[in-house]
Motif scaffolding. Sequence first.
Motif, PDB file in Angstrom:
ATOM      1  N   ALA A   1      -6.056  12.658  -8.348  1.00  0.00           N
ATOM      2  CA  ALA A   1      -7.003  11.814  -9.087  1.00  0.00           C
ATOM      3  C   ALA A   1      -7.862  12.650 -10.023  1.00  0.00           C
ATOM      4  CB  ALA A   1      -7.877  11.031  -8.126  1.00  0.00           C
ATOM      5  N   GLU A   2      -8.303  13.800  -9.543  1.00  0.00           N
ATOM      6  CA  GLU A   2      -9.110  14.681 -10.380  1.00  0.00           C
ATOM      7  C   GLU A   2      -8.299  15.213 -11.560  1.00  0.00           C
ATOM      8  OE1 GLU A   2     -11.763  18.689  -9.826  1.00  0.00           O
ATOM      9  OE2 GLU A   2     -11.648  17.254  -8.171  1.00  0.00           O
ATOM     10  N   ALA A   3      -7.028  15.493 -11.322  1.00  0.00           N
ATOM     11  CA  ALA A   3      -6.164  16.026 -12.381  1.00  0.00           C
ATOM     12  C   ALA A   3      -5.891  15.005 -13.483  1.00  0.00           C
ATOM     13  CB  ALA A   3      -4.838  16.512 -11.783  1.00  0.00           C
ATOM     14  N   ILE A   4      -5.837  13.721 -13.143  1.00  0.00           N
ATOM     15  CA  ILE A   4      -5.488  12.699 -14.142  1.00  0.00           C
ATOM     16  C   ILE A   4      -6.666  11.833 -14.577  1.00  0.00           C
ATOM     17  CG2 ILE A   4      -3.106  12.589 -13.343  1.00  0.00           C
ATOM     18  CD1 ILE A   4      -3.907   9.818 -12.106  1.00  0.00           C
ATOM     19  N   GLN A   5      -7.856  12.090 -14.066  1.00  0.00           N
ATOM     20  CA  GLN A   5      -8.979  11.195 -14.346  1.00  0.00           C
ATOM     21  C   GLN A   5      -9.316  11.081 -15.833  1.00  0.00           C
ATOM     22  OE1 GLN A   5     -12.496  12.433 -12.319  1.00  0.00           O
ATOM     23  NE2 GLN A   5     -12.368  14.522 -13.045  1.00  0.00           N
ATOM     24  N   ASP A   6      -8.988  12.084 -16.647  1.00  0.00           N
ATOM     25  CA  ASP A   6      -9.263  11.997 -18.085  1.00  0.00           C
ATOM     26  C   ASP A   6      -8.351  10.997 -18.792  1.00  0.00           C
ATOM     27  OD1 ASP A   6     -11.284  13.838 -17.826  1.00  0.00           O
ATOM     28  OD2 ASP A   6     -10.037  15.540 -18.430  1.00  0.00           O
ATOM     29  N   GLU A   7      -7.207  10.686 -18.183  1.00  0.00           N
ATOM     30  CA  GLU A   7      -6.300   9.703 -18.770  1.00  0.00           C
ATOM     31  C   GLU A   7      -6.803   8.270 -18.567  1.00  0.00           C
ATOM     32  OE1 GLU A   7      -2.083  10.277 -17.972  1.00  0.00           O
ATOM     33  OE2 GLU A   7      -2.563  12.307 -17.263  1.00  0.00           O
ATOM     34  N   PHE A   8      -7.600   8.051 -17.510  1.00  0.00           N
ATOM     35  CA  PHE A   8      -8.147   6.728 -17.184  1.00  0.00           C
ATOM     36  C   PHE A   8      -9.618   6.898 -16.818  1.00  0.00           C
ATOM     37  CE2 PHE A   8      -3.712   6.977 -15.783  1.00  0.00           C
ATOM     38  CZ  PHE A   8      -3.141   5.949 -16.519  1.00  0.00           C
ATOM     39  N   PRO A   9     -10.483   7.286 -17.779  1.00  0.00           N
ATOM     40  CA  PRO A   9     -11.889   7.577 -17.465  1.00  0.00           C
ATOM     41  C   PRO A   9     -12.579   6.420 -16.737  1.00  0.00           C
ATOM     42  CG  PRO A   9     -11.389   8.142 -19.743  1.00  0.00           C
ATOM     43  CD  PRO A   9     -10.197   7.402 -19.206  1.00  0.00           C
ATOM     44  N   GLY A  10     -13.076   6.706 -15.535  1.00  0.00           N
ATOM     45  CA  GLY A  10     -13.802   5.700 -14.768  1.00  0.00           C
ATOM     46  C   GLY A  10     -12.941   4.628 -14.147  1.00  0.00           C
ATOM     47  N   HIS A  11     -11.623   4.811 -14.164  1.00  0.00           N
ATOM     48  CA  HIS A  11     -10.748   3.738 -13.696  1.00  0.00           C
ATOM     49  C   HIS A  11      -9.733   4.156 -12.632  1.00  0.00           C
ATOM     50  CE1 HIS A  11     -12.155   0.814 -16.629  1.00  0.00           C
ATOM     51  NE2 HIS A  11     -12.196   1.813 -17.497  1.00  0.00           N
ATOM     52  N   VAL A  12      -9.862   5.360 -12.066  1.00  0.00           N
ATOM     53  CA  VAL A  12      -8.954   5.796 -11.004  1.00  0.00           C
ATOM     54  C   VAL A  12      -9.548   5.391  -9.657  1.00  0.00           C
ATOM     55  CG1 VAL A  12      -7.854   7.770  -9.880  1.00  0.00           C
ATOM     56  CG2 VAL A  12      -8.040   7.708 -12.373  1.00  0.00           C
ATOM     57  N   ILE A  13      -8.789   4.630  -8.886  1.00  0.00           N
ATOM     58  CA  ILE A  13      -9.256   4.127  -7.593  1.00  0.00           C
ATOM     59  C   ILE A  13      -8.316   4.628  -6.497  1.00  0.00           C
ATOM     60  CG2 ILE A  13      -9.624   2.061  -6.189  1.00  0.00           C
ATOM     61  CD1 ILE A  13     -10.097   0.549  -8.809  1.00  0.00           C
ATOM     62  N   ILE A  14      -8.915   5.131  -5.419  1.00  0.00           N
ATOM     63  CA  ILE A  14      -8.125   5.553  -4.263  1.00  0.00           C
ATOM     64  C   ILE A  14      -8.511   4.654  -3.096  1.00  0.00           C
ATOM     65  CG2 ILE A  14      -7.629   7.415  -2.648  1.00  0.00           C
ATOM     66  CD1 ILE A  14      -8.516   9.366  -4.822  1.00  0.00           C
ATOM     67  N   GLU A  15      -7.513   4.071  -2.460  1.00  0.00           N
ATOM     68  CA  GLU A  15      -7.742   3.229  -1.292  1.00  0.00           C
ATOM     69  C   GLU A  15      -6.840   3.688  -0.165  1.00  0.00           C
ATOM     70  OE1 GLU A  15      -8.234  -0.970  -1.807  1.00  0.00           O
ATOM     71  OE2 GLU A  15      -8.376  -0.713  -3.961  1.00  0.00           O
ATOM     72  N   GLN A  16      -7.296   3.500   1.058  1.00  0.00           N
ATOM     73  CA  GLN A  16      -6.514   3.892   2.221  1.00  0.00           C
ATOM     74  C   GLN A  16      -5.956   2.657   2.910  1.00  0.00           C
ATOM     75  OE1 GLN A  16      -8.455   6.647   4.824  1.00  0.00           O
ATOM     76  NE2 GLN A  16      -7.352   5.913   6.588  1.00  0.00           N
ATOM     77  N   PHE A  17      -4.653   2.671   3.154  1.00  0.00           N
ATOM     78  CA  PHE A  17      -3.982   1.583   3.846  1.00  0.00           C
ATOM     79  C   PHE A  17      -3.190   2.174   4.997  1.00  0.00           C
ATOM     80  CE2 PHE A  17      -4.471   0.202  -0.525  1.00  0.00           C
ATOM     81  CZ  PHE A  17      -4.992  -1.070  -0.372  1.00  0.00           C
ATOM     82  N   PRO A  18      -3.320   1.645   6.193  1.00  0.00           N
ATOM     83  CA  PRO A  18      -2.524   2.157   7.309  1.00  0.00           C
ATOM     84  C   PRO A  18      -1.043   1.819   7.118  1.00  0.00           C
ATOM     85  CG  PRO A  18      -3.786   0.227   7.994  1.00  0.00           C
ATOM     86  CD  PRO A  18      -4.210   0.559   6.591  1.00  0.00           C
ATOM     87  N   ILE A  19      -0.170   2.627   7.711  1.00  0.00           N
ATOM     88  CA  ILE A  19       1.265   2.355   7.657  1.00  0.00           C
ATOM     89  C   ILE A  19       1.506   0.983   8.279  1.00  0.00           C
ATOM     90  CG2 ILE A  19       3.548   3.097   8.454  1.00  0.00           C
ATOM     91  CD1 ILE A  19       2.220   4.930   6.344  1.00  0.00           C
ATOM     92  N   GLY A  20       2.374   0.211   7.662  1.00  0.00           N
ATOM     93  CA  GLY A  20       2.604  -1.155   8.118  1.00  0.00           C
ATOM     94  C   GLY A  20       1.593  -2.121   7.526  1.00  0.00           C
ATOM     95  N   TYR A  21       0.898  -1.703   6.478  1.00  0.00           N
ATOM     96  CA  TYR A  21      -0.139  -2.507   5.838  1.00  0.00           C
ATOM     97  C   TYR A  21       0.381  -3.862   5.359  1.00  0.00           C
ATOM     98  CZ  TYR A  21      -3.227  -4.217   2.222  1.00  0.00           C
ATOM     99  OH  TYR A  21      -4.020  -5.023   1.450  1.00  0.00           O
ATOM    100  N   LYS A  22      -0.404  -4.874   5.637  1.00  0.00           N
ATOM    101  CA  LYS A  22      -0.191  -6.214   5.078  1.00  0.00           C
ATOM    102  C   LYS A  22      -1.505  -6.613   4.407  1.00  0.00           C
ATOM    103  CE  LYS A  22       0.855  -7.977   9.123  1.00  0.00           C
ATOM    104  NZ  LYS A  22       0.854  -6.868  10.034  1.00  0.00           N
ATOM    105  N   TYR A  23      -1.449  -7.343   3.329  1.00  0.00           N
ATOM    106  CA  TYR A  23      -2.676  -7.672   2.608  1.00  0.00           C
ATOM    107  C   TYR A  23      -3.682  -8.395   3.480  1.00  0.00           C
ATOM    108  CZ  TYR A  23      -1.644 -12.649   1.998  1.00  0.00           C
ATOM    109  OH  TYR A  23      -1.413 -13.975   2.214  1.00  0.00           O
TER     110      TYR A  23
END
Length: 58
Positions: free
Chosen positions: A25-47
Amino acid sequence: MQQDETPDNVVLGVFDDPGEADAFAEAIQDEFPGHVIIEQFPIGYKYTDGSARYSDFS
């Protein structure tokens, strides 16, 4: 990891390690300023299971 700059929220990557996700995310954040989102989902994730955000580069 995704970006929310465009309406379709393109997935930028899927990682099994939060540190790797943060580094990418830090490496690519200049390509999408203010728009990189990281979320954690457990394996087997369902919405219906919910999610926990652990990092957001703004």
